[in-house]
Design a protein around this motif. Structure first.
Motif, PDB file in Angstrom:
ATOM      1  N   PHE A  91       0.812  -1.203   0.000  1.00  0.00           N
ATOM      2  CA  PHE A  91       0.000   0.000   0.000  1.00  0.00           C
ATOM      3  C   PHE A  91       0.859   1.272   0.000  1.00  0.00           C
ATOM      4  O   PHE A  91       2.080   1.216   0.072  1.00  0.00           O
ATOM      5  CB  PHE A  91      -0.946  -0.013   1.203  1.00  0.00           C
ATOM      6  CG  PHE A  91      -1.881  -1.176   1.198  1.00  0.00           C
ATOM      7  CD1 PHE A  91      -2.941  -1.243   0.305  1.00  0.00           C
ATOM      8  CD2 PHE A  91      -1.693  -2.239   2.073  1.00  0.00           C
ATOM      9  CE1 PHE A  91      -3.804  -2.330   0.291  1.00  0.00           C
ATOM     10  CE2 PHE A  91      -2.546  -3.331   2.073  1.00  0.00           C
ATOM     11  CZ  PHE A  91      -3.607  -3.371   1.170  1.00  0.00           C
ATOM     12  N   GLN A  92       0.175   2.401  -0.065  1.00  0.00           N
ATOM     13  CA  GLN A  92       0.860   3.688  -0.180  1.00  0.00           C
ATOM     14  C   GLN A  92       1.738   3.983   1.031  1.00  0.00           C
ATOM     15  O   GLN A  92       2.889   4.374   0.893  1.00  0.00           O
ATOM     16  CB  GLN A  92      -0.174   4.802  -0.359  1.00  0.00           C
ATOM     17  CG  GLN A  92       0.421   6.195  -0.467  1.00  0.00           C
ATOM     18  CD  GLN A  92      -0.649   7.238  -0.749  1.00  0.00           C
ATOM     19  OE1 GLN A  92      -1.750   6.929  -1.172  1.00  0.00           O
ATOM     20  NE2 GLN A  92      -0.310   8.491  -0.518  1.00  0.00           N
ATOM     21  N   ASN A  93       1.191   3.795   2.216  1.00  0.00           N
ATOM     22  CA  ASN A  93       1.926   4.122   3.443  1.00  0.00           C
ATOM     23  C   ASN A  93       2.401   2.835   4.114  1.00  0.00           C
ATOM     24  O   ASN A  93       1.598   2.090   4.673  1.00  0.00           O
ATOM     25  CB  ASN A  93       1.036   4.913   4.406  1.00  0.00           C
ATOM     26  CG  ASN A  93       1.818   5.425   5.610  1.00  0.00           C
ATOM     27  OD1 ASN A  93       2.902   4.932   5.920  1.00  0.00           O
ATOM     28  ND2 ASN A  93       1.277   6.413   6.294  1.00  0.00           N
ATOM     29  N   PHE A  95       3.915   2.322   6.822  1.00  0.00           N
ATOM     30  CA  PHE A  95       3.775   2.281   8.275  1.00  0.00           C
ATOM     31  C   PHE A  95       2.368   1.848   8.701  1.00  0.00           C
ATOM     32  O   PHE A  95       2.147   1.515   9.863  1.00  0.00           O
ATOM     33  CB  PHE A  95       4.125   3.645   8.873  1.00  0.00           C
ATOM     34  CG  PHE A  95       5.576   4.018   8.649  1.00  0.00           C
ATOM     35  CD1 PHE A  95       6.582   3.423   9.402  1.00  0.00           C
ATOM     36  CD2 PHE A  95       5.918   4.935   7.679  1.00  0.00           C
ATOM     37  CE1 PHE A  95       7.918   3.753   9.188  1.00  0.00           C
ATOM     38  CE2 PHE A  95       7.253   5.273   7.461  1.00  0.00           C
ATOM     39  CZ  PHE A  95       8.251   4.677   8.219  1.00  0.00           C
ATOM     40  N   ASP A  96       1.420   1.853   7.756  1.00  0.00           N
ATOM     41  CA  ASP A  96       0.087   1.337   8.054  1.00  0.00           C
ATOM     42  C   ASP A  96       0.035  -0.184   7.971  1.00  0.00           C
ATOM     43  O   ASP A  96      -0.884  -0.804   8.509  1.00  0.00           O
ATOM     44  CB  ASP A  96      -0.942   1.918   7.074  1.00  0.00           C
ATOM     45  CG  ASP A  96      -1.219   3.391   7.330  1.00  0.00           C
ATOM     46  OD1 ASP A  96      -0.892   3.870   8.434  1.00  0.00           O
ATOM     47  OD2 ASP A  96      -1.737   4.064   6.418  1.00  0.00           O
ATOM     48  N   SER A  97       0.987  -0.801   7.266  1.00  0.00           N
ATOM     49  CA  SER A  97       0.962  -2.253   7.093  1.00  0.00           C
ATOM     50  C   SER A  97       1.984  -2.974   7.972  1.00  0.00           C
ATOM     51  O   SER A  97       1.998  -4.203   8.015  1.00  0.00           O
ATOM     52  CB  SER A  97       1.203  -2.619   5.625  1.00  0.00           C
ATOM     53  OG  SER A  97       2.414  -2.078   5.158  1.00  0.00           O
ATOM     54  N   ASP A  99       3.233  -3.497  11.794  1.00  0.00           N
ATOM     55  CA  ASP A  99       2.838  -3.291  13.191  1.00  0.00           C
ATOM     56  C   ASP A  99       3.964  -2.569  13.934  1.00  0.00           C
ATOM     57  O   ASP A  99       5.096  -3.075  13.984  1.00  0.00           O
ATOM     58  CB  ASP A  99       2.552  -4.640  13.858  1.00  0.00           C
ATOM     59  CG  ASP A  99       1.840  -4.501  15.198  1.00  0.00           C
ATOM     60  OD1 ASP A  99       2.256  -3.644  15.999  1.00  0.00           O
ATOM     61  OD2 ASP A  99       0.880  -5.252  15.428  1.00  0.00           O
ATOM     62  N   PRO A 100       3.700  -1.402  14.507  1.00  0.00           N
ATOM     63  CA  PRO A 100       4.768  -0.652  15.185  1.00  0.00           C
ATOM     64  C   PRO A 100       5.338  -1.362  16.402  1.00  0.00           C
ATOM     65  O   PRO A 100       6.450  -1.039  16.849  1.00  0.00           O
ATOM     66  CB  PRO A 100       4.072   0.658  15.581  1.00  0.00           C
ATOM     67  CG  PRO A 100       2.622   0.319  15.663  1.00  0.00           C
ATOM     68  CD  PRO A 100       2.400  -0.704  14.578  1.00  0.00           C
ATOM     69  N   SER A 107       7.030  -9.072  11.387  1.00  0.00           N
ATOM     70  CA  SER A 107       6.009  -8.642  10.428  1.00  0.00           C
ATOM     71  C   SER A 107       6.133  -9.402   9.116  1.00  0.00           C
ATOM     72  O   SER A 107       5.128  -9.837   8.538  1.00  0.00           O
ATOM     73  CB  SER A 107       6.130  -7.135  10.167  1.00  0.00           C
ATOM     74  OG  SER A 107       5.666  -6.389  11.268  1.00  0.00           O
ATOM     75  N   GLN A 156       9.027   0.894   3.197  1.00  0.00           N
ATOM     76  CA  GLN A 156       8.270   0.394   2.058  1.00  0.00           C
ATOM     77  C   GLN A 156       8.901  -0.873   1.491  1.00  0.00           C
ATOM     78  O   GLN A 156       8.188  -1.805   1.094  1.00  0.00           O
ATOM     79  CB  GLN A 156       8.158   1.465   0.964  1.00  0.00           C
ATOM     80  CG  GLN A 156       7.210   1.123  -0.166  1.00  0.00           C
ATOM     81  CD  GLN A 156       5.771   0.949   0.287  1.00  0.00           C
ATOM     82  OE1 GLN A 156       5.437  -0.010   0.996  1.00  0.00           O
ATOM     83  NE2 GLN A 156       4.906   1.863  -0.129  1.00  0.00           N
ATOM     84  N   ALA A 159       7.867  -3.600   3.676  1.00  0.00           N
ATOM     85  CA  ALA A 159       6.477  -3.974   3.390  1.00  0.00           C
ATOM     86  C   ALA A 159       6.399  -4.816   2.119  1.00  0.00           C
ATOM     87  O   ALA A 159       5.586  -5.751   2.025  1.00  0.00           O
ATOM     88  CB  ALA A 159       5.619  -2.719   3.255  1.00  0.00           C
TER      89      ALA A 159
END
Length: 256
Positions: A91-93, A95-97, A99-100, A107, A156, A159
């Motif tokens: 996806f674009q961001n 950090f949304d995919s 887990d912090p 992950s 990214q 990800a």
């Protein structure tokens, strides 16, 4: 590119959002074909319907009309589950995919732990390391980091590693570089190119508003505007001899 093998196919796809007076049609009779081993770029501006189209095609949204098939089978029931299990999403961001609370290695390993519960931890760790190397991230330096310790471009790529660690048949990248600086975009493009060489049968669907980005990787381009496919063809055909005025405006804006 294995053009003879059709992986995904949609015919006459319609999609509506909302109900009653608020109902709005966002896709109009869309036809699309994705071959194994190719990169199909779906191009269009914000609100054009390109993301909705790809989500419908992968069974993440349900079409209101039309016929969608994966490997020749209608996209419903078990076929939807099979396709989802064989799809990777970027996806674009990033950090949304990611887990912090989890280190990067955890992950990336999560899809393997979900799909291969009988695999020993050593095998999973090897696959995670391989995926990180594929996107040019040294496992020794990055596997143990948290997302907050990474730059946007590094996150990214992590990800992307998560999306490809289980060798998907289809990889969907939805605006994967729009939130990344120019220098990092080059590294991400190189990562996608390396993945395509390593996975020659994998289909890559790249959603973007930027023709300047996809010209470097796409085999075919589909241009979507206001829910309609206004142009489609090989990258050379679309970029060098565009027929639709909207496509021409996109090309002029990209200065390619």
């Amino acid at each position: 590119m294995a053009e003879s093998t059709i992986l995904l196919e949609g015919r006459g796809i319609d999609k509506f959002f909302g109900k009653g007076l608020q109902c709005k049609q966002v896709l109009f009779g869309v036809d699309v074909t994705v071959h194994a081993g190719e990169c199909l770029a779906v191009i269009g501006g914000s609100g054009s319907g390109k993301t909705t189209l790809t989500r419908v095609l992968l069974g993440l949204e349900k079409a209101d009309a039309g016929d969608i098939r994966y490997q020749g089978d209608p996209l419903r029931g078990e076929t939807v589950r099979r396709l989802r299990g064989m799809s990777g999403l970027v996806f674009q961001n990033p950090f949304d995919s990611l887990d912090p609370r989890w280190r990067i290695e955890r992950s990336i390993a999560e899809p393997l732990r979900l799909h291969h519960r009988d695999w020993p931890s050593e095998r999973i760790a090897e696959c995670v390391d391989d995926a990180l190397r594929m996107v040019s991230l040294d496992p020794g330096r990055y596997a143990g980091r948290f997302p907050m310790d990474l730059s946007g471009g590094q996150a990214q790529r992590a990800a992307i590693a998560r999306a490809i660690v289980d060798h998907p048949a289809v990889l969907l990248a939805d605006e994967p570089m729009s939130a990344i600086d120019v220098a990092a975009r080059v590294q991400i493009l190189e990562s996608f190119e390396a993945i395509r060489k390593a996975e020659p049968d994998m289909a890559l669907i790249m959603v973007s508003h930027d023709l300047g980005v996809v010209q470097h990787i796409a085999d075919r381009i589909m241009v979507v505007h206001d829910g309609y496919v206004v142009e489609a063809g090989t990258s050379a055909q679309v970029l060098e001899n565009p027929e639709n005025d909207y496509t021409k405006r996109l090309i002029d804006a990209a200065s390619i």
